[in-house]
Design a protein around this motif. Structure first.
Motif, PDB file in Angstrom:
ATOM      1  N   ALA A 107       1.776   6.426 -10.313  1.00 38.98           N
ATOM      2  CA  ALA A 107       1.849   5.042  -9.825  1.00 38.98           C
ATOM      3  C   ALA A 107       3.290   4.659  -9.494  1.00 38.98           C
ATOM      4  O   ALA A 107       3.555   4.050  -8.452  1.00 38.98           O
ATOM      5  CB  ALA A 107       1.264   4.080 -10.858  1.00 38.98           C
ATOM      6  N   SER A 108       4.218   5.025 -10.355  1.00 34.08           N
ATOM      7  CA  SER A 108       5.635   4.733 -10.104  1.00 34.08           C
ATOM      8  C   SER A 108       6.125   5.470  -8.861  1.00 34.08           C
ATOM      9  O   SER A 108       6.895   4.930  -8.063  1.00 34.08           O
ATOM     10  CB  SER A 108       6.486   5.116 -11.309  1.00 34.08           C
ATOM     11  N   TYR A 109       5.700   6.712  -8.715  1.00 37.21           N
ATOM     12  CA  TYR A 109       6.054   7.509  -7.529  1.00 37.21           C
ATOM     13  C   TYR A 109       5.553   6.835  -6.252  1.00 37.21           C
ATOM     14  O   TYR A 109       6.313   6.662  -5.287  1.00 37.21           O
ATOM     15  CB  TYR A 109       5.460   8.908  -7.676  1.00 37.21           C
ATOM     16  N   LEU A 110       4.276   6.438  -6.238  1.00 40.53           N
ATOM     17  CA  LEU A 110       3.715   5.788  -5.046  1.00 40.53           C
ATOM     18  C   LEU A 110       4.402   4.453  -4.771  1.00 40.53           C
ATOM     19  O   LEU A 110       4.675   4.113  -3.617  1.00 40.53           O
ATOM     20  CB  LEU A 110       2.206   5.580  -5.200  1.00 40.53           C
ATOM     21  N   GLU A 111       4.681   3.715  -5.825  1.00 41.92           N
ATOM     22  CA  GLU A 111       5.352   2.424  -5.682  1.00 41.92           C
ATOM     23  C   GLU A 111       6.731   2.602  -5.049  1.00 41.92           C
ATOM     24  O   GLU A 111       7.119   1.855  -4.144  1.00 41.92           O
ATOM     25  CB  GLU A 111       5.464   1.766  -7.052  1.00 41.92           C
ATOM     26  N   ALA A 112       7.475   3.607  -5.488  1.00 45.56           N
ATOM     27  CA  ALA A 112       8.802   3.874  -4.933  1.00 45.56           C
ATOM     28  C   ALA A 112       8.713   4.427  -3.514  1.00 45.56           C
ATOM     29  O   ALA A 112       9.447   3.997  -2.619  1.00 45.56           O
ATOM     30  CB  ALA A 112       9.558   4.848  -5.832  1.00 45.56           C
ATOM     31  N   LYS A 113       7.823   5.363  -3.308  1.00 40.13           N
ATOM     32  CA  LYS A 113       7.709   6.004  -2.000  1.00 40.13           C
ATOM     33  C   LYS A 113       7.311   5.020  -0.910  1.00 40.13           C
ATOM     34  O   LYS A 113       7.848   5.070   0.199  1.00 40.13           O
ATOM     35  CB  LYS A 113       6.691   7.143  -2.066  1.00 40.13           C
ATOM     36  N   TYR A 114       6.379   4.138  -1.210  1.00 36.42           N
ATOM     37  CA  TYR A 114       5.867   3.227  -0.187  1.00 36.42           C
ATOM     38  C   TYR A 114       6.421   1.811  -0.299  1.00 36.42           C
ATOM     39  O   TYR A 114       5.870   0.881   0.293  1.00 36.42           O
ATOM     40  CB  TYR A 114       4.333   3.223  -0.220  1.00 36.42           C
ATOM     41  N   ALA A 115       7.509   1.650  -1.005  1.00 33.28           N
ATOM     42  CA  ALA A 115       8.163   0.336  -1.086  1.00 33.28           C
ATOM     43  C   ALA A 115       8.583  -0.078   0.319  1.00 33.28           C
ATOM     44  O   ALA A 115       9.209   0.688   1.041  1.00 33.28           O
ATOM     45  CB  ALA A 115       9.363   0.402  -2.010  1.00 33.28           C
ATOM     46  N   GLY A 116       8.231  -1.264   0.716  1.00 38.46           N
ATOM     47  CA  GLY A 116       8.590  -1.750   2.049  1.00 38.46           C
ATOM     48  C   GLY A 116       7.731  -1.175   3.166  1.00 38.46           C
ATOM     49  O   GLY A 116       8.007  -1.404   4.340  1.00 38.46           O
ATOM     50  N   TYR A 117       6.712  -0.441   2.811  1.00 43.81           N
ATOM     51  CA  TYR A 117       5.825   0.193   3.795  1.00 43.81           C
ATOM     52  C   TYR A 117       4.419  -0.279   3.479  1.00 43.81           C
ATOM     53  O   TYR A 117       3.879   0.020   2.421  1.00 43.81           O
ATOM     54  CB  TYR A 117       5.921   1.710   3.630  1.00 43.81           C
ATOM     55  N   SER A 118       3.832  -1.035   4.369  1.00 50.36           N
ATOM     56  CA  SER A 118       2.511  -1.585   4.070  1.00 50.36           C
ATOM     57  C   SER A 118       1.409  -0.816   4.788  1.00 50.36           C
ATOM     58  O   SER A 118       1.578  -0.379   5.924  1.00 50.36           O
ATOM     59  CB  SER A 118       2.456  -3.067   4.451  1.00 50.36           C
ATOM     60  N   HIS A 119       0.306  -0.654   4.086  1.00 51.64           N
ATOM     61  CA  HIS A 119      -0.871  -0.002   4.655  1.00 51.64           C
ATOM     62  C   HIS A 119      -1.889  -1.062   5.055  1.00 51.64           C
ATOM     63  O   HIS A 119      -1.916  -2.160   4.506  1.00 51.64           O
ATOM     64  CB  HIS A 119      -1.478   0.954   3.636  1.00 51.64           C
ATOM     65  N   ASP A 120      -2.747  -0.702   5.993  1.00 54.96           N
ATOM     66  CA  ASP A 120      -3.788  -1.600   6.465  1.00 54.96           C
ATOM     67  C   ASP A 120      -5.157  -1.269   5.877  1.00 54.96           C
ATOM     68  O   ASP A 120      -6.059  -2.087   5.906  1.00 54.96           O
ATOM     69  CB  ASP A 120      -3.876  -1.531   7.994  1.00 54.96           C
ATOM     70  N   LEU A 121      -5.300  -0.052   5.362  1.00 57.22           N
ATOM     71  CA  LEU A 121      -6.579   0.392   4.816  1.00 57.22           C
ATOM     72  C   LEU A 121      -6.332   1.495   3.796  1.00 57.22           C
ATOM     73  O   LEU A 121      -5.498   2.372   4.018  1.00 57.22           O
ATOM     74  CB  LEU A 121      -7.486   0.931   5.935  1.00 57.22           C
TER      75      LEU A 121
END
Length: 158
Positions: free
Chosen positions: A93-107
């Motif tokens: 969860a921490s990895y995903l949170e850091a990796k996709y910070a500032g990057y939003s998904h639509d689905l």
């Protein structure tokens, strides 16, 4: 082959979610849809070494390639069969949170129970407001998904 058909159906269902997912009905919304990709995040419960996972991923990719939409796919694997413990889930969860910070998904596309449970327990933290399409969840009842918004999927009954 059957898995690919299931995922093509799942992708179709995910496109049936509310219109704001793919832009507004206005001219500005249509122009935005053309210029910026729809970002899709796929979380697999297991890993690339598992045939089931490879088939689902192949079905998703073929379904998306058949679309005329401008789509961008991010793929992650929980590797839950080898690392089922809670501590690993928090690291992931921490990895995903850091990796996709500032990057939003639509689905969000989720396959099998571990990915579904992982995301739903952390959805507001990792993917707030992002619609979910899932497959391969074993014995999910309507009551279990009733509290969630913007969710659709295919229940697997064994």
């Amino acid at each position: 082959m059957a898995l690919q058909k299931i995922f093509q159906l799942m992708l179709f269902l995910s496109f049936c979610l509310p219109a704001p997912l793919f832009g507004e009905e206005s001219r500005e919304g249509a122009l935005k849809e053309i210029s910026s990709p729809t970002r899709i995040f796929y979380l697999d419960s297991y890993g690339r070494d598992y045939e089931w996972s490879r088939e689902i991923q192949r079905g998703i990719q073929e379904g998306l390639q058949a679309s005329s939409r401008n789509l961008e796919l991010s793929i992650e694997h929980l590797d839950h069969r080898r690392f089922p413990d809670r501590e690993y889930a928090e690291i992931m969860a921490s990895y995903l949170e850091a990796k996709y910070a500032g990057y939003s998904h639509d689905l969000l596309l989720l396959s099998d129970n571990p990915a579904f449970d992982f995301v739903m327990a952390r959805r507001e933290r990792l993917f707030p407001g992002v619609p979910v399409a899932f497959c391969g969840y074993n014995n999910l009842t309507p009551e279990e998904i009733a509290p969630y918004r913007d969710i659709t999927g295919i229940n697997e009954e064994i």
